[in-house]
Design an enzyme around this catalytic site. Structure first.
Site, PDB file in Angstrom:
ATOM      1  N   ASN A 161       0.838  -1.206   0.000  1.00  0.00           N
ATOM      2  CA  ASN A 161       0.000   0.000   0.000  1.00  0.00           C
ATOM      3  C   ASN A 161       0.871   1.253   0.000  1.00  0.00           C
ATOM      4  O   ASN A 161       1.022   1.948   0.986  1.00  0.00           O
ATOM      5  CB  ASN A 161      -1.032  -0.019   1.145  1.00  0.00           C
ATOM      6  CG  ASN A 161      -0.438  -0.269   2.515  1.00  0.00           C
ATOM      7  OD1 ASN A 161       0.709  -0.680   2.644  1.00  0.00           O
ATOM      8  ND2 ASN A 161      -1.209   0.008   3.544  1.00  0.00           N
TER       9      ASN A 161
ATOM     10  N   HIS B  18      -2.868 -11.109   9.598  1.00  0.00           N
ATOM     11  CA  HIS B  18      -3.394 -10.624  10.890  1.00  0.00           C
ATOM     12  C   HIS B  18      -4.753 -11.219  11.307  1.00  0.00           C
ATOM     13  O   HIS B  18      -5.747 -10.508  11.409  1.00  0.00           O
ATOM     14  CB  HIS B  18      -3.461  -9.089  10.927  1.00  0.00           C
ATOM     15  CG  HIS B  18      -3.939  -8.389   9.685  1.00  0.00           C
ATOM     16  ND1 HIS B  18      -5.130  -8.680   9.075  1.00  0.00           N
ATOM     17  CD2 HIS B  18      -3.363  -7.406   8.946  1.00  0.00           C
ATOM     18  CE1 HIS B  18      -5.272  -7.910   8.020  1.00  0.00           C
ATOM     19  NE2 HIS B  18      -4.202  -7.126   7.917  1.00  0.00           N
TER      20      HIS B  18
ATOM     21  N   ASP C 213       2.699  -6.638  11.585  1.00  0.00           N
ATOM     22  CA  ASP C 213       1.866  -5.625  10.921  1.00  0.00           C
ATOM     23  C   ASP C 213       2.350  -4.224  11.322  1.00  0.00           C
ATOM     24  O   ASP C 213       1.547  -3.332  11.585  1.00  0.00           O
ATOM     25  CB  ASP C 213       0.378  -5.802  11.238  1.00  0.00           C
ATOM     26  CG  ASP C 213      -0.524  -5.014  10.288  1.00  0.00           C
ATOM     27  OD1 ASP C 213       0.003  -4.360   9.362  1.00  0.00           O
ATOM     28  OD2 ASP C 213      -1.747  -5.040  10.475  1.00  0.00           O
TER      29      ASP C 213
ATOM     30  N   PHE D 181      -5.431   4.011  11.047  1.00  0.00           N
ATOM     31  CA  PHE D 181      -5.288   2.640  11.539  1.00  0.00           C
ATOM     32  C   PHE D 181      -3.819   2.233  11.490  1.00  0.00           C
ATOM     33  O   PHE D 181      -3.171   2.397  10.451  1.00  0.00           O
ATOM     34  CB  PHE D 181      -6.058   1.673  10.626  1.00  0.00           C
ATOM     35  CG  PHE D 181      -7.556   1.690  10.781  1.00  0.00           C
ATOM     36  CD1 PHE D 181      -8.159   1.022  11.837  1.00  0.00           C
ATOM     37  CD2 PHE D 181      -8.362   2.343   9.864  1.00  0.00           C
ATOM     38  CE1 PHE D 181      -9.544   0.993  11.962  1.00  0.00           C
ATOM     39  CE2 PHE D 181      -9.745   2.335   9.980  1.00  0.00           C
ATOM     40  CZ  PHE D 181     -10.337   1.659  11.038  1.00  0.00           C
ATOM     41  N   GLY D 182      -3.299   1.663  12.573  1.00  0.00           N
ATOM     42  CA  GLY D 182      -1.958   1.091  12.491  1.00  0.00           C
ATOM     43  C   GLY D 182      -1.089   1.446  13.681  1.00  0.00           C
ATOM     44  O   GLY D 182      -1.128   2.575  14.186  1.00  0.00           O
TER      45      GLY D 182
HETATM   46  O1  DOR Z   1      -3.829  -1.093  10.992  1.00  0.00           O
HETATM   47  C1  DOR Z   1      -3.526  -1.230   9.829  1.00  0.00           C
HETATM   48  N1  DOR Z   1      -2.649  -0.419   9.224  1.00  0.00           N
HETATM   49  N2  DOR Z   1      -4.095  -2.212   9.119  1.00  0.00           N
HETATM   50  C2  DOR Z   1      -3.935  -2.313   7.801  1.00  0.00           C
HETATM   51  O2  DOR Z   1      -4.488  -3.217   7.226  1.00  0.00           O
HETATM   52  C3  DOR Z   1      -3.116  -1.335   7.049  1.00  0.00           C
HETATM   53  C4  DOR Z   1      -2.138  -0.717   7.939  1.00  0.00           C
HETATM   54  C5  DOR Z   1      -1.477   0.500   7.354  1.00  0.00           C
HETATM   55  O3  DOR Z   1      -1.021   0.435   6.223  1.00  0.00           O
HETATM   56  O4  DOR Z   1      -1.376   1.511   8.056  1.00  0.00           O
END
Ligand code: DOR
Length: 370
Positions: free
Chosen positions: A54, A194, A266, A284-285
């Site tokens: 990504n 995950h 992750d 997210f992340g």
């Molecule tokens: O928490 C996440 N962050 N889940 C994902 O699937 C993508 C990732 C991100 O690229 O930040």
């Protein structure tokens, strides 16, 4: 050496292999560069990592992948092998068009649209048929977008009590169920990213009983935390979200009985500002490379919930074997010296990663790089 001159707490461990990290180049170097990511991996004891697609541009064609490969080459000095994961769809946009999978195949370990699920069944079937013909796995982010309804934490007690929008478990396992039928049909090797729900663990266990070519990973946060640990802070937000205690227990059971093959991080760094907008507004992340082994050693191995041998299998031997099989070549070995009697308090400000968001800030851990 300790004060008595003993050295038995020093252990040379095989470098870990993380099948799932996000190093943000090209496109998002303000979140992480390949070099800072590689440094974080080395600090965490990793020999090799797989970098998710990504990116901008995503590795969906050879000229785009080359931009990533050049940066990987420039970071070689960090001593961590970085292997790209190719995009499944053009632009990683999930539209009807597949990426240039045949051109990418010699350089990538597999194909994924990680960050998003493949919504269209016919498209996933075509992706699996193509990947199978190329001898590569589909590395799948299972997420049915029609069930998301704007959710950002688990649809459970915390979301209800605090008025947050929830992500239901079915958004994960529903798509896994669809994919497992496609694996049966196509024979494509399939690795699920995950895993976070108890239903997914049960489905994967069943698939393995049928000898389908299926493997999977979970991450330290799903084994150590639940929705009960949530705080109103972006560092507790990731996708999939922290689930319920029953999910955590099922994941640990899956880790123990071999249903779950690997523990990946992750590692998903974002800028400080992007993680400062609470649960609803943050990206997210979370980051994980520099904390995974010390956390799992301290909170699973030391209390006797998981053996050291099994942890090394999950973080080192098994993912290495999978990756070597996906690549069709062997990986360089690298060992790291750890002080298993060391003590440290997790302090994100000391990370080599540019990402600082971790729900484990302030946790005490044993096991420090020696
Ligand atoms: O928490 C996440 N962050 N889940 C994902 O699937 C993508 C990732 C991100 O690229 O930040």
């Amino acid at each position: 050496m300790d004060r008595q001159g003993r050295t038995e707490h020093l252990r040379r461990l095989p470098g870990f292999v993380d099948l799932h990290v996000h190093f943000r180049e090209p496109g998002f170097s303000y979140k992480e560069t390949i070099r800072t990511g590689a440094r974080a991996a080395a600090r965490g004891g990793y020999a090799a990592v797989c970098a998710m697609p990504n990116l901008n541009p995503p590795p969906d064609a050879l000229d785009h992948l080359r931009m990533q490969l050049e940066r990987i080459e420039a970071a070689r000095g960090e001593g961590v092998e970085i292997i790209p994961v190719g995009a499944i769809t053009k632009g990683q946009a999930g539209g009807g068009e597949l990426s240039d999978m045949p051109a990418l195949a010699p350089y990538v370990c597999g194909f994924s649209d990680d960050g998003r699920g493949i919504q269209d069944e016919a498209l996933m079937r075509r992706a699996m048929q193509t990947a199978k013909a190329l001898g590569k796995p589909i590395i799948s982010h299972c997420e049915d977008q029609s069930l998301l309804r704007g959710g950002y934490v688990h649809e459970g007690s915390y979301a209800r009590a605090h008025g947050h929008r929830g992500i239901c478990s079915e958004s994960e396992w529903g798509q896994l169920k669809r994919d497992l039928a496609l694996v049966e049909e196509t024979g494509c090797a399939y690795h699920m990213c995950h895993v976070s729900t108890k239903e997914s663990v049960a489905l994967l266990r069943g698939a393995k009983r049928k000898n389908l070519p299926v493997t999977c990973e979970t991450a330290p946060h799903y084994l150590l935390l639940t929705e009960d640990d949530l705080q109103e802070d972006g560092r507790f937000k990731m996708n999939p979200p922290l689930r319920a205690e029953g999910d955590r227990a099922a994941l640990l059971a899956g880790v123990l009985d071999g249903t779950i093959d690997c523990i990946a991080t992750d590692h998903a760094p974002h800028a400080r500002e992007e993680k400062s907008r609470g649960l609803a507004g943050s990206a997210f992340g979370i980051v994980g490379l520099e904390t995974a082994f010390p956390l799992l050693y301290t909170y699973l191995v030391l209390p006797g919930k998981l053996s050291m041998e099994r942890l090394l299998e999950l973080m080192s031997y098994r993912p290495r074997k999978l990756l070597e099989c996906w690549l069709g070549r062997s990986l360089a070995t690298r060992e790291y010296l750890w002080d298993l009697a060391g003590h440290n308090t997790i302090d994100p400000e000391t990370f080599a990663s540019l990402g600082r968001a971790t729900p484990f800030a302030g946790w005490e851990v044993c096991a420090v790089p020696a």
